[in-house]
Motif scaffolding. Structure first.
Motif, PDB file in Angstrom:
ATOM      1  N   UNK A 227      30.322  -1.873 -19.353  1.00  0.00           N
ATOM      2  CA  UNK A 227      30.406  -0.945 -20.468  1.00  0.00           C
ATOM      3  C   UNK A 227      29.863   0.433 -20.126  1.00  0.00           C
ATOM      4  N   UNK A 228      29.690   1.262 -21.161  1.00  0.00           N
ATOM      5  CA  UNK A 228      29.109   2.597 -20.987  1.00  0.00           C
ATOM      6  C   UNK A 228      27.599   2.478 -21.100  1.00  0.00           C
ATOM      7  N   UNK A 229      26.890   3.260 -20.274  1.00  0.00           N
ATOM      8  CA  UNK A 229      25.432   3.146 -20.231  1.00  0.00           C
ATOM      9  C   UNK A 229      24.807   4.488 -19.849  1.00  0.00           C
ATOM     10  N   UNK A 230      23.594   4.692 -20.349  1.00  0.00           N
ATOM     11  CA  UNK A 230      22.776   5.815 -19.925  1.00  0.00           C
ATOM     12  C   UNK A 230      21.320   5.380 -20.044  1.00  0.00           C
ATOM     13  N   UNK A 231      20.490   5.828 -19.117  1.00  0.00           N
ATOM     14  CA  UNK A 231      19.058   5.559 -19.179  1.00  0.00           C
ATOM     15  C   UNK A 231      18.390   6.727 -19.891  1.00  0.00           C
ATOM     16  N   UNK A 232      17.590   6.404 -20.909  1.00  0.00           N
ATOM     17  CA  UNK A 232      16.842   7.439 -21.608  1.00  0.00           C
ATOM     18  C   UNK A 232      15.384   7.034 -21.712  1.00  0.00           C
ATOM     19  N   UNK A 233      14.562   8.015 -22.028  1.00  0.00           N
ATOM     20  CA  UNK A 233      13.130   7.786 -22.226  1.00  0.00           C
ATOM     21  C   UNK A 233      12.769   8.106 -23.671  1.00  0.00           C
ATOM     22  N   UNK A 234      11.938   7.253 -24.238  1.00  0.00           N
ATOM     23  CA  UNK A 234      11.479   7.479 -25.605  1.00  0.00           C
ATOM     24  C   UNK A 234      10.392   8.552 -25.622  1.00  0.00           C
ATOM     25  N   UNK A 235       9.772   8.767 -26.761  1.00  0.00           N
ATOM     26  CA  UNK A 235       8.795   9.847 -26.882  1.00  0.00           C
ATOM     27  C   UNK A 235       7.602   9.673 -25.968  1.00  0.00           C
ATOM     28  N   UNK A 236       7.345   8.473 -25.473  1.00  0.00           N
ATOM     29  CA  UNK A 236       6.213   8.244 -24.578  1.00  0.00           C
ATOM     30  C   UNK A 236       6.604   8.182 -23.108  1.00  0.00           C
ATOM     31  N   UNK A 237       7.897   8.050 -22.840  1.00  0.00           N
ATOM     32  CA  UNK A 237       8.362   7.964 -21.458  1.00  0.00           C
ATOM     33  C   UNK A 237       8.839   6.592 -21.040  1.00  0.00           C
ATOM     34  N   UNK A 238       8.775   5.599 -21.936  1.00  0.00           N
ATOM     35  CA  UNK A 238       9.329   4.284 -21.615  1.00  0.00           C
ATOM     36  C   UNK A 238      10.825   4.417 -21.380  1.00  0.00           C
ATOM     37  N   UNK A 239      11.319   3.719 -20.362  1.00  0.00           N
ATOM     38  CA  UNK A 239      12.736   3.794 -20.011  1.00  0.00           C
ATOM     39  C   UNK A 239      13.527   2.711 -20.749  1.00  0.00           C
ATOM     40  N   UNK A 240      14.641   3.129 -21.353  1.00  0.00           N
ATOM     41  CA  UNK A 240      15.557   2.268 -22.091  1.00  0.00           C
ATOM     42  C   UNK A 240      16.960   2.425 -21.520  1.00  0.00           C
ATOM     43  N   UNK A 241      17.777   1.393 -21.625  1.00  0.00           N
ATOM     44  CA  UNK A 241      19.217   1.503 -21.415  1.00  0.00           C
ATOM     45  C   UNK A 241      19.874   1.579 -22.779  1.00  0.00           C
ATOM     46  N   UNK A 242      20.741   2.554 -22.967  1.00  0.00           N
ATOM     47  CA  UNK A 242      21.644   2.606 -24.111  1.00  0.00           C
ATOM     48  C   UNK A 242      22.975   2.093 -23.609  1.00  0.00           C
TER      49      UNK A 242
ATOM     50  N   UNK B 151       4.527   3.688 -19.728  1.00  0.00           N
ATOM     51  CA  UNK B 151       4.830   3.081 -18.426  1.00  0.00           C
ATOM     52  C   UNK B 151       4.570   1.582 -18.477  1.00  0.00           C
ATOM     53  N   UNK B 152       4.934   0.981 -19.576  1.00  0.00           N
ATOM     54  CA  UNK B 152       4.663  -0.450 -19.751  1.00  0.00           C
ATOM     55  C   UNK B 152       5.461  -1.332 -18.814  1.00  0.00           C
ATOM     56  N   UNK B 153       6.516  -0.785 -18.231  1.00  0.00           N
ATOM     57  CA  UNK B 153       7.394  -1.601 -17.392  1.00  0.00           C
ATOM     58  C   UNK B 153       7.357  -1.145 -15.939  1.00  0.00           C
ATOM     59  N   UNK B 154       6.282  -0.453 -15.575  1.00  0.00           N
ATOM     60  CA  UNK B 154       6.103  -0.041 -14.191  1.00  0.00           C
ATOM     61  C   UNK B 154       7.185   0.895 -13.683  1.00  0.00           C
ATOM     62  N   UNK B 155       7.743   1.723 -14.567  1.00  0.00           N
ATOM     63  CA  UNK B 155       8.778   2.665 -14.168  1.00  0.00           C
ATOM     64  C   UNK B 155      10.189   2.122 -14.262  1.00  0.00           C
TER      65      UNK B 155
END
Length: 127
Positions: A106-121, A67-71
């Motif tokens: 473009x095309x995008x999806x929000x995913x979470x890594x193994x710890x739960x940090x949220x990323x945009x692909x 949760x390094x980015x506050x969600x």
């Protein structure tokens, strides 16, 4: 000036190295023992942009893992082949917050890594 690396808090060095290299195809470029269980671990993307995997130790660091980015989405991953990257992430058991969608950029999806940090692909639209 240029940004050298960005720190990302992790629970365990080895599980983080495994997941980020397998799921994101990042490469391990530095893993230096600094004594007392501390290591200098850097992974990079294909362009050489690095993440310093910092093992959380203090209670406030442990509380921030995932949760390094506050969600908020805090990391953005651009790809040329969205479908390939999406399947790779599914195989690595990334969690998806939504279904892939098309946006003006473009095309995008929000995913979470193994710890739960949220990323945009993101696969940007061609110019």
């Amino acid at each position: 000036m240029r940004l050298a690396v960005t720190a990302l808090l992790v629970r365990d060095y080895d599980e983080a190295i495994d997941w980020y290299t397998r799921a994101l195809d990042f490469r391990l470029v530095n893993d230096e023992d600094q004594g007392s269980g501390k290591r200098w671990v850097v992974i990079e993307d294909e362009a050489g942009r690095g993440l310093l995997l910092a093992k959380a130790r203090k209670s406030e660091e442990l509380a921030a893992v995932g949760n390094q980015f506050g969600g908020r989405v805090g990391l953005f991953l651009e790809v040329e082949d969205f479908d390939f990257a999406f399947e790779r992430l599914k195989t690595a058991e990334a969690r998806f917050d939504e279904e892939p969608r098309s946006e003006p950029y473009g095309r995008v999806v929000v995913f979470r890594d193994l710890y739960g940090n949220r990323w945009d692909l993101i696969e940007p639209n061609p110019d």
